[in-house]
Scaffold this active site. Structure first.
Site, PDB file in Angstrom:
ATOM      1  N   THR A  60       0.840  -1.198   0.000  1.00  0.00           N
ATOM      2  CA  THR A  60       0.000   0.000   0.000  1.00  0.00           C
ATOM      3  C   THR A  60       0.880   1.254   0.000  1.00  0.00           C
ATOM      4  O   THR A  60       0.403   2.358   0.193  1.00  0.00           O
ATOM      5  CB  THR A  60      -0.972  -0.096   1.201  1.00  0.00           C
ATOM      6  N   HIS A  61       2.173   1.062  -0.239  1.00  0.00           N
ATOM      7  CA  HIS A  61       3.108   2.186  -0.190  1.00  0.00           C
ATOM      8  C   HIS A  61       3.159   2.952  -1.508  1.00  0.00           C
ATOM      9  O   HIS A  61       4.157   2.916  -2.229  1.00  0.00           O
ATOM     10  CB  HIS A  61       4.496   1.679   0.193  1.00  0.00           C
ATOM     11  N   LEU A  62       2.071   3.646  -1.787  1.00  0.00           N
ATOM     12  CA  LEU A  62       2.019   4.515  -2.960  1.00  0.00           C
ATOM     13  C   LEU A  62       2.585   5.874  -2.568  1.00  0.00           C
ATOM     14  O   LEU A  62       2.485   6.282  -1.419  1.00  0.00           O
ATOM     15  CB  LEU A  62       0.569   4.654  -3.417  1.00  0.00           C
TER      16      LEU A  62
END
Lengths: 232, 592
Positions: B518-520
């Site tokens: 989820t590391h956008l």
């Protein structure tokens, strides 16, 4: 002693969170009582009789009976899936379901307008039609186990459509929901007797490993417990 | 409700929003924090045992964004038609009070200082020609020395567990020798090491790498933070990632900040408030407040404010800027505009090693932030010259607690069947006797990877969805392949009976169906040039000076480290400069 089931469940759940649960010698009595409630065969609420036969057969092929234990049908996966069809998930309410619906590259994900319950309805009917066409049987459930497996493999790997549903999309839905049924808390109708968790060696709702952070590779010594306090 | 006026409105109740709200109320401002999701309290939704229900939790997305109301569209290339991200899979934004900060794992890094000035460093070491065509390599415009006090502050608020290497230039411990110098120790000692992690530590050291304990915002002991809120010791229950910690051991806005903030009469939290846009004055130089939709009454509400803090999840920040007309949208063809530019992700691939049948890895035991890592192939810690790529990856065993549905659906790995005959045997072997090693690496920014508004699809409120144009690029694929190759000797040194290396393939296309991370990041990046960045080094909009945009949206590149530590430090850094400079003389803090 007879208590309304919700009271029993609360009582057991209440105990679970307390130290006394672990020293309360009689907790198995409650687990057995909860178990006994599910003694009657489950009657599907969403699936038709024909769909129900398909589902039972398919679940059993995806997760078959063997020396390690029963198949997914015996563990309640069809019941789990049937119950899921009447949840927000089954109705597609967790998904973005606004149009336009266009097909695209597979890596861009699910693009059908069908929520899970409609996907099953359409695909099961088409799957049985496929079986009637390809095999001399009335429906998928009437095939031998090896033939059922062969049909599921064709769905998994083939490019065919089941109605408007790509067969592999349906297969993956079925595989995922079957395994969810086998491995979720028995609260949802599957994982009967905690057999799924026992198979893996997953201890369920214990969720406290303060003394077991690193035992240098020894197996964890306790069996599973469910959210309602059932043990195995 | 009619139009109201407050000093500051904060959009989003995650880490960035909660930090800004806390700091601004401390400065004496009246603050309204708007959260479109539900209220979430550990004592209610996070209670044991109902909170550790995998089906309701990570599988049916109890704490994640409900896509039925709003999502993004995704395409891989400029000439493709983007399609909606209809089912959560590749990334899992949060929703509700705490945001993704409630369901995160807890890996709590600082930053590799070289990453803050990556362009400058790459050019200095290898020359301008080393940067591939089409890569928008940029500096953050802020230094580690400037940020250090705020990393320190965030760790103390989070109750972070870790082992230092140097403090004030002196070697004090066995921590990460590549980590930057610290002004103080971690508030808590490092977390215990599960069996898999200790095997990795020994094996990594034996092949000449430098293993260290992952810094974890999971409390290794009881802790009271500077706000007076308490954390309990982590019991390795395995329900960090995707869950709210029933032990009060994993740091979250809900546990570490909001209990103090809620007591402040100048602070108001409004849930079920979906911000539709930031309102601007006629010449789009000043924000006047926000308009939000009250999801309970279905009525639009205008809220006037002197200061607007956009602090939602990374891509929501960019979406809101585009919907509000803050700054100029990025155009990849003309290479003009900044909003949506430098949209980045991270590369992550997982390798698996199987041990002997006598070795039980007990995968269900774990903590989301705990583990053992190496930084030998992260950032600029190794010579890229002969390799010809920019970036790197930490490598780790981060056993966060593997739950049975995720394990079963993911399958046994290797060449084993994912259902039917042979599945159970393989699954039992994998769940009992294997461990995983991740290469969690950087992702560079490219001219044709960006965010804009979708021309076709809308959310439940009739607004254009955000469109992601994203694909893997050769530079990052080769970086991943190189680093994964460096894992192989570690696996062999562990005495694995067999293993499978997970790596990106040549030409691999981004697949939205499989969880990656989820590391956008990026899309509203910080920098020193308004032509190539959206916000200045204080995260203040270059275009609308009373708007600050806080979050991973500010990252010009996707770094190898997990982003939350950097997000928290940037939030405290921006808040400090708002308090000490901006509030005294509102206006641009850096002249464009």
């Amino acid at each position: 002693m007879k208590l309304p089931s919700s009271t029993r469940r609360n009582f057991t759940a209440g105990l679970l969170g307390s130290t006394s649960f672990w020293i309360y010698g009689g907790h198995k009595v409650w687990a057995d009582a909860l178990q006994a409630e599910s003694g009657q065969p489950y009657q599907p609420r969403y699936f038709t009789a024909e769909e129900w036969r398909f589902l039972n057969a398919a679940c059993a092929r995806i997760f078959p009976a063997d020396a390690h234990g029963p198949d997914a049908a015996a563990l309640g996966a069809p019941e789990f899936i049937d119950r899921q069809m009447n949840t927000p998930y089954g109705h597609g309410e967790l998904w973005y379901m606004s149009g336009p619906f266009r097909s695209g590259a597979p890596n861009l994900g699910y693009q059908l307008s069908l929520p899970p319950r409609d996907l099953y309805r359409q695909a099961i009917e088409a799957a049985n039609a496929y079986v009637r066409d390809q095999h001399k049987a009335h429906s998928f459930a009437d095939l031998s186990a090896p033939d059922q497996t062969a049909v599921l493999k064709a769905f998994e790997q083939g490019k065919m459509m089941l109605g408007t549903v790509p067969a592999h999309t349906f297969f993956e839905q079925l595989r995922q929901n079957t395994l969810e049924g086998v491995f979720s808390d028995p609260l949802y109708g599957g994982n009967k007797g905690l057999a799924g968790w026992t198979l893996l060696g997953f201890p369920g709702a214990r969720a406290d490993f303060m003394d077991w952070v690193n035992q240098k590779g020894a197996p964890y010594p306790f069996g599973p417990v469910s959210i309602s306090g059932e043990t195995a | 409700m009619c139009a109201k006026k407050v000093d500051a409105v904060v959009i989003g109740a995650g880490w960035a929003g909660s930090i800004l709200a806390k700091e601004l109320t401390e400065a004496g401002l009246s603050v309204v924090m708007l959260e479109r999701g539900d209220e979430r309290a550990t004592a209610v939704e996070g209670d044991y045992p109902s909170s550790i229900d995998e089906l309701r939790g990570a599988i049916r997305h109890r704490l994640f964004q409900n896509l039925s109301q709003s999502t993004v569209t995704i395409r891989n290339t400029l000439d493709q038609e983007a399609l909606p991200y209809r089912r959560l899979a590749a990334f899992l934004p949060g929703e509700g009070v705490g945001g993704a900060g409630l369901h995160w794992s807890g890996v709590h890094f600082r930053v590799a200082p070289d990453d803050l000035a990556l362009r400058t460093n790459v050019v200095a070491r290898y020359g301008k020609g080393f940067i591939p065509e089409g890569m928008n390599l940029q500096d953050y415009g802020v230094t580690y020395e400037e940020l250090e006090p705020f990393f320190d502050k965030a760790e103390k608020v989070f109750g972070t567990s870790g082992e230092p290497y140097t403090i004030n230039g002196k070697v004090v411990g066995k921590g990460n020798r590549f980590a930057p110098d610290r002004s103080d120790a971690f508030p808590l000692p490092a977390m215990g090491e599960v069996y898999s992690a200790s095997l990795f530590r020994t094996a990594a050291a034996s092949v000449g790498y430098h293993p260290y304990a992952l810094p974890a915002a999971n409390a290794s002991a009881q802790y009271t933070n500077p706000y007076g809120v308490q954390m309990g010791p982590c019991n390795f229950c395995g329900y960090c990632s995707g869950y709210d910690c029933y032990m009060y051991s994993k740091a979250s806005p809900n546990v570490n900040i909001l209990p103090a903030l809620r007591q402040d009469s100048k602070f108001t939290l409004i849930t079920k408030a979906h911000v539709l846009k930031v309102n601007l004055d006629a010449d789009k130089k000043k924000a006047t407040g926000v308009t939000y939709l009250d999801l309970r009454t279905k009525k639009q509400v205008e809220l006037d404010a002197d200061l607007v803090i956009i602090s939602a999840f990374q891509f929501h920040n960019v979406h809101l800027m585009l919907l509000s007309g803050i700054g100029q949208p990025y155009d990849p063809k003309q290479n003009t505009g900044t909003v949506g530019r430098n949209f980045v992700y991270q590369t992550i691939t997982t390798s698996r090693a199987w041990l002997s049948p006598k070795q039980y890895t007990n995968l269900f035991v774990g903590a989301g932030g705990a583990g053992v890592a190496i930084d030998d192939f992260n950032s600029m810690n190794f010579d890229h010259g002969p390799l010809g790529f920019v970036g790197g990856s930490p490598v780790w065993v981060n056993q966060a607690g593997v739950k049975p549905i995720a394990a079963a659906v993911g399958g046994p790995g290797g060449k084993a069947p994912t259902w039917g005959e042979g599945y159970k045997d393989a699954m039992m072997d994998t769940y009992r006797h294997s461990l995983t090693i991740d290469a969690h690496g950087s992702n560079m920014a490219y001219r044709d990877v960006y965010l804009d508004l979708d021309p076709t699809y809308t959310n439940a409120y009739g607004q254009a969805l955000l469109r992601m144009t994203f694909n893997w690029k050769d530079n990052d694929i080769r970086m991943n392949q190189y680093v994964v190759g460096k894992i192989e000797p570690v696996i062999k040194a562990m005495g694995a009976t067999r293993y499978s290396l997970g790596m990106l393939k040549d030409g691999e296309v981004f697949d939205t169906r499989r969880y990656q991370t989820t590391h956008l990041g990026g899309g509203a990046i910080m920098g020193s040039d308004p032509k190539t960045s959206c916000v200045n080094k204080y995260l203040q909009s270059w275009d609308v000076s009373n708007v600050f945009v806080i979050g991973a949206s500010a990252f010009p590149q996707g770094m190898g480290y997990n982003p939350t530590g950097m997000v928290a430090a940037l939030a405290y850094w921006a808040a400090y400069h708002i308090r000490t400079t901006y509030l005294k003389n509102p206006g641009p803090m850096v002249q464009a």
